[in-house]
Design a protein around this motif. Structure first.
Motif, mmCIF file in Angstrom:
data_model
loop_
_atom_site.group_PDB
_atom_site.id
_atom_site.type_symbol
_atom_site.label_atom_id
_atom_site.label_comp_id
_atom_site.label_asym_id
_atom_site.label_seq_id
_atom_site.Cartn_x
_atom_site.Cartn_y
_atom_site.Cartn_z
ATOM 1 N N GLY A 61 0.827 -1.204 0.000
ATOM 2 C CA GLY A 61 0.000 0.000 0.000
ATOM 3 C C GLY A 61 0.855 1.245 0.000
ATOM 4 N N THR A 62 0.204 2.421 -0.020
ATOM 5 C CA THR A 62 0.973 3.653 0.100
ATOM 6 C C THR A 62 1.450 3.744 1.540
ATOM 7 O OG1 THR A 62 -0.897 4.972 0.790
ATOM 8 C CG2 THR A 62 -0.545 4.776 -1.576
ATOM 9 N N PRO A 63 2.504 4.524 1.793
ATOM 10 C CA PRO A 63 2.967 4.641 3.178
ATOM 11 C C PRO A 63 1.825 5.058 4.117
ATOM 12 C CG PRO A 63 4.566 5.633 1.707
ATOM 13 C CD PRO A 63 3.402 5.219 0.862
ATOM 14 N N ASP A 64 0.942 5.967 3.655
ATOM 15 C CA ASP A 64 -0.179 6.405 4.491
ATOM 16 C C ASP A 64 -1.147 5.273 4.785
ATOM 17 O OD1 ASP A 64 0.610 8.917 4.927
ATOM 18 O OD2 ASP A 64 -0.529 9.814 3.266
ATOM 19 N N GLU A 65 -1.476 4.523 3.742
ATOM 20 C CA GLU A 65 -2.416 3.410 3.919
ATOM 21 C C GLU A 65 -1.887 2.400 4.925
ATOM 22 O OE1 GLU A 65 -4.325 3.355 -0.572
ATOM 23 O OE2 GLU A 65 -3.003 1.744 0.078
ATOM 24 N N LEU A 66 -0.582 2.108 4.776
ATOM 25 C CA LEU A 66 0.007 1.121 5.678
ATOM 26 C C LEU A 66 -0.072 1.600 7.113
ATOM 27 C CD1 LEU A 66 3.211 -0.228 3.929
ATOM 28 C CD2 LEU A 66 0.934 -1.203 4.031
ATOM 29 N N ARG A 67 0.199 2.890 7.265
ATOM 30 C CA ARG A 67 0.181 3.438 8.618
ATOM 31 C C ARG A 67 -1.218 3.337 9.205
ATOM 32 N NH1 ARG A 67 1.973 8.387 7.467
ATOM 33 N NH2 ARG A 67 4.107 7.793 7.066
ATOM 34 N N LYS A 68 -2.205 3.668 8.364
ATOM 35 C CA LYS A 68 -3.584 3.647 8.836
ATOM 36 C C LYS A 68 -4.012 2.222 9.196
ATOM 37 C CE LYS A 68 -5.617 7.243 6.883
ATOM 38 N NZ LYS A 68 -6.145 7.841 5.650
ATOM 39 N N ALA A 69 -3.618 1.292 8.320
ATOM 40 C CA ALA A 69 -4.042 -0.093 8.549
ATOM 41 C C ALA A 69 -3.444 -0.645 9.832
ATOM 42 C CB ALA A 69 -3.620 -0.960 7.369
ATOM 43 N N ALA A 70 -2.208 -0.249 10.093
ATOM 44 C CA ALA A 70 -1.554 -0.782 11.282
ATOM 45 C C ALA A 70 -2.010 -0.062 12.538
ATOM 46 C CB ALA A 70 -0.040 -0.669 11.128
ATOM 47 N N GLN A 71 -2.535 1.123 12.326
ATOM 48 C CA GLN A 71 -2.882 1.971 13.444
ATOM 49 C C GLN A 71 -3.958 1.341 14.333
ATOM 50 O OE1 GLN A 71 -1.390 5.321 13.322
ATOM 51 N NE2 GLN A 71 -1.726 4.920 15.469
ATOM 52 N N GLY A 72 -5.029 0.871 13.718
ATOM 53 C CA GLY A 72 -6.136 0.333 14.514
ATOM 54 C C GLY A 72 -6.791 1.463 15.287
ATOM 55 N N ASN A 73 -6.902 1.309 16.569
ATOM 56 C CA ASN A 73 -7.596 2.307 17.377
ATOM 57 C C ASN A 73 -6.720 3.517 17.657
ATOM 58 O OD1 ASN A 73 -9.538 0.358 17.398
ATOM 59 N ND2 ASN A 73 -8.921 -0.445 19.398
ATOM 60 N N GLU A 74 -7.382 4.638 17.911
ATOM 61 C CA GLU A 74 -6.654 5.871 18.224
ATOM 62 C C GLU A 74 -5.938 5.738 19.573
ATOM 63 O OE1 GLU A 74 -8.234 10.342 18.154
ATOM 64 O OE2 GLU A 74 -8.741 9.271 19.989
ATOM 65 N N ILE A 75 -4.681 6.156 19.577
ATOM 66 C CA ILE A 75 -3.953 6.155 20.844
ATOM 67 C C ILE A 75 -3.494 7.586 21.126
ATOM 68 C CG2 ILE A 75 -1.927 5.305 22.098
ATOM 69 C CD1 ILE A 75 -2.071 2.812 20.355
ATOM 70 N N GLU A 126 -0.660 18.126 27.675
ATOM 71 C CA GLU A 126 -0.273 17.417 26.473
ATOM 72 C C GLU A 126 -1.450 16.617 25.957
ATOM 73 O OE1 GLU A 126 3.447 15.460 27.112
ATOM 74 O OE2 GLU A 126 3.373 14.468 25.162
ATOM 75 N N LEU A 127 -1.661 16.678 24.641
ATOM 76 C CA LEU A 127 -2.683 15.829 24.030
ATOM 77 C C LEU A 127 -2.194 15.494 22.627
ATOM 78 C CD1 LEU A 127 -5.504 14.521 24.258
ATOM 79 C CD2 LEU A 127 -6.469 16.605 23.330
ATOM 80 N N VAL A 128 -1.505 14.360 22.516
ATOM 81 C CA VAL A 128 -0.846 14.019 21.262
ATOM 82 C C VAL A 128 -1.344 12.655 20.796
ATOM 83 C CG1 VAL A 128 1.383 13.679 20.130
ATOM 84 C CG2 VAL A 128 1.215 15.172 22.126
ATOM 85 N N SER A 129 -1.668 12.578 19.516
ATOM 86 C CA SER A 129 -2.008 11.233 19.048
ATOM 87 C C SER A 129 -0.724 10.545 18.590
ATOM 88 C CB SER A 129 -3.043 11.292 17.938
ATOM 89 O OG SER A 129 -2.500 11.932 16.827
ATOM 90 N N ILE A 130 -0.528 9.331 19.061
ATOM 91 C CA ILE A 130 0.701 8.595 18.752
ATOM 92 C C ILE A 130 0.498 7.844 17.448
ATOM 93 C CG2 ILE A 130 2.314 6.844 19.548
ATOM 94 C CD1 ILE A 130 1.294 7.451 22.385
ATOM 95 N N GLU A 131 1.299 8.196 16.453
ATOM 96 C CA GLU A 131 1.191 7.522 15.158
ATOM 97 C C GLU A 131 2.220 6.431 15.096
ATOM 98 O OE1 GLU A 131 1.445 9.900 11.737
ATOM 99 O OE2 GLU A 131 -0.718 10.181 11.746
ATOM 100 N N LYS A 132 1.828 5.326 14.469
ATOM 101 C CA LYS A 132 2.838 4.316 14.226
ATOM 102 C C LYS A 132 3.614 4.746 12.999
ATOM 103 C CE LYS A 132 0.965 0.223 16.225
ATOM 104 N NZ LYS A 132 0.529 -1.144 15.973
ATOM 105 N N ASN A 133 4.898 4.621 13.030
ATOM 106 C CA ASN A 133 5.641 4.930 11.817
ATOM 107 C C ASN A 133 5.933 3.642 11.069
ATOM 108 O OD1 ASN A 133 7.570 3.798 13.375
ATOM 109 N ND2 ASN A 133 8.635 5.720 13.813
ATOM 110 N N LEU A 134 6.528 3.811 9.882
ATOM 111 C CA LEU A 134 6.779 2.645 9.038
ATOM 112 C C LEU A 134 7.662 1.622 9.741
ATOM 113 C CD1 LEU A 134 7.372 3.610 5.338
ATOM 114 C CD2 LEU A 134 5.533 2.274 6.318
ATOM 115 N N GLU A 135 8.555 2.136 10.608
ATOM 116 C CA GLU A 135 9.440 1.218 11.322
ATOM 117 C C GLU A 135 8.652 0.199 12.134
ATOM 118 O OE1 GLU A 135 12.375 4.266 11.997
ATOM 119 O OE2 GLU A 135 12.307 3.395 10.039
ATOM 120 N N ASP A 136 7.616 0.699 12.854
ATOM 121 C CA ASP A 136 6.806 -0.205 13.663
ATOM 122 C C ASP A 136 6.081 -1.214 12.792
ATOM 123 O OD1 ASP A 136 7.475 1.132 16.002
ATOM 124 O OD2 ASP A 136 5.964 2.668 15.599
#
Lengths: 240, 310
Positions: B214-228, B291-301
């Motif tokens: 997928g695109t890097p964005d798609e992969l990130r979204k797919a792996a993300q699952g629920n908001e953290i 602080e209120l930050v959403s933690i994104e998974k990066n491609l490394e994860d």
């Protein structure tokens, strides 16, 4: 054909760029000239205008030199990985092998062309057997082509140049002496086959001035077999 | 020019390097090929460039099969092999002319093509030097120049930036991006940032199989699952805040961040966002939101997740 020529050109120029060609020419012309004019049974000692001793020396020098010329041809490309570069261009394995063969063969042809002044000068000294000279050169060319083909095969089955050199020399020694010796010892059908394989015998019969199709076919099949075997060694990467 | 890889399997001895691998790359796409060492990236590239023949399956480049007409396929491809093998005893110009001739560039166009490649790849000062005298970065440029000499429709680059310094990496990436606008490009790497910076699409393979696509964005979204979310709240005792946040409807799990006693990690239930609820909670109780930050998974994860050993 055009593709083969591109490879041949590169091989030939790499001999001249790396000094290999100059060293080879220097020693080849030096040795054969020395023995023809100065030393041992040279023309003045025997008082016969003949190129006999020249052909003898040229033969042995080429026998030793050819493995040194062919040893790096495929072995080095495999070692440095440039073989992949070459074979992913629009050229096939056979064209690469034949191109390399032609490159070395042309270098030997150039070396032999440079010995023509020996022939001209000797011919001025006294009557020369012109037919014998022509078949002498033909014999050298055929023998060189056969050993180049064997040398390329040796280079194609290892990535170590020294191993390739020694292997080519050992195979050469078999064709040069051992088959003939074994034939004498064994005799019978096997002996006849070994006599046929003996390269020296075919070379002698050509240089004696008898151009027999049997001998030409012999040399042609050694050249062809060596090149096909090298191609197979390259294609082998796809076999499991 | 599309590349279609169809169910290829390649076996080395007893080891399966590629296992029923299929994917396609569309014209003008830059595909990043990711995977741990030994995943089959290089083998796939060697198969596309007709250096290795797959045991099973077929590959077509622009509709031409590598089995039927390898010479035509090779003509369309510019290839930079792994470790960038070069004839070190040849001057740059002679080398490019040799490769150009092999690639069938018309003789009268060859000098113009060579000088263009020398310019594009920044080799003007080095063009008469022997390749063996060049530094690694310049050799890499020579490698790229030879891959581009015949203006191929497809470009295959096996780890094009290994061993380069950061400036050179950026230059080469720019070059790839520029070239990638009109050509189909496949590049392999195990540097994830590089793939993210240069590629339209990412293919992660492991043990000869595709594990993510997928695109890097798609992969990130797919792996993300629920908001953290990482939430920092001051103005009250931590336990009070913890209980209050946990009681919100949209929140499913709350964790304490161990090394900082004011920070919480809040995971929302599937498809929900808790940002607004947390903010409102703080306003209602008079707490400070630090602080209120959403933690994104990066491609490394993502990479680690899909390629880890089970």
């Amino acid at each position: 054909m055009n593709k083969i020529w591109i490879i041949t050109k590169r091989e030939l120029s790499s001999y001249f760029d790396s000094l290999m060609a100059y060293i080879m020419m220097f020693i080849f012309l030096g040795l054969s000239g020395f023995f023809t004019w100065w030393y041992g049974s040279d023309v003045f000692f025997r008082n016969i205008a003949s190129l006999q001793s020249f052909f003898g020396v040229a033969y042995w020098t080429l026998f030793i030199f050819i493995p040194a010329l062919t040893m790096k041809q495929i072995a080095e490309e495999v070692k440095t990985g440039t073989i992949e570069l070459l074979l992913t261009k629009p050229i096939n394995d056979w064209q690469v092998v034949v191109g390399k063969f032609m490159g070395t063969f042309l270098l030997v042809v150039i070396a032999l062309v440079l010995t023509i002044p020996y022939y001209i000068t000797i011919a001025n000294v006294g009557p020369v057997d012109h037919g014998g000279v022509i078949t002498g050169y033909l014999g050298l060319l055929l023998m060189s082509a056969a050993y180049i083909s064997i040398g390329i095969f040796a280079s194609s089955i290892t990535s170590n140049q020294i191993v390739a050199f020694l292997l080519a020399l050992i195979i050469g020694i078999f064709f040069q002496w051992l088959f003939g010796m074994l034939a004498m010892a064994i005799g019978g059908v096997a002996g006849n086959i070994l006599i046929y394989l003996d390269l020296g015998g075919h070379y002698d019969s050509i240089t004696r001035g008898v151009i027999d199709s049997k001998d030409i076919i012999y040399f042609a099949s050694i050249i062809f077999a060596g090149l096909v075997a090298s191609e197979i060694a390259l294609v082998k990467r796809n076999l499991n | 020019m599309d590349i279609v890889v169809e169910k290829i399997t390649k076996v080395y001895g007893t080891q399966k390097a590629l296992d029923d691998l299929s994917f396609r790359v569309k014209t003008g796409e830059v595909l990043g090929f990711l995977g741990p060492n030994g995943a089959g990236k290089t083998t796939t590239m060697k198969a596309i460039t007709c250096y290795l023949a797959p045991n099973v399956g077929d590959i077509t480049v622009g509709g031409i099969s590598v089995k039927k007409d390898p010479e035509l396929v090779k003509k369309r491809i510019g290839y930079l092999p792994e470790n960038n093998p070069l004839y070190l005893d040849m001057p740059v110009i002679d080398y490019l002319s040799f490769i150009g001739e092999l690639q069938g560039v018309v003789k009268k166009d060859l000098p113009a093509r060579i000088s263009e490649m020398v310019k594009v790849c920044g080799l003007t000062k080095e063009k008469y030097k022997k390749i063996g005298e060049l530094s690694k970065g310049y050799r890499q440029r020579v490698g790229l120049a030879q891959a581009l000499i015949h203006n191929p429709d497809v470009l295959i680059l096996d780890e094009p930036t290994t061993g380069l310094d950061p400036n050179q990496i950026i230059e080469i990436r720019d070059l790839i991006r520029r070239i990638g606008q009109e050509k189909t490009v496949i590049l392999s790497s195990h540097i994830l940032a590089e793939v993210e910076a240069t590629c339209d699409r990412v293919l992660i393979i492991n043990k000869g199989k595709i594990v993510a696509d997928g695109t890097p964005d798609e992969l990130r979204k797919a792996a993300q699952g629920n908001e953290i979310l990482r939430v920092g709240v001051e103005g009250a005792d931590r336990q009070v805040v913890y209980d209050a946040v946990k009681s919100l409807v949209t929140v499913s799990v709350v964790d304490l961040v161990s090394n900082n006693n004011q920070l919480l990690e809040v995971q929302s239930s599937a498809g929900e966002s808790s940002k607004k609820a947390i903010f409102d909670l703080c306003v209602k109780n008079g707490w400070y939101l630090t602080e209120l930050v959403s933690i994104e998974k990066n491609l490394e994860d993502i990479f680690r997740e899909v390629t880890k050993e089970n």
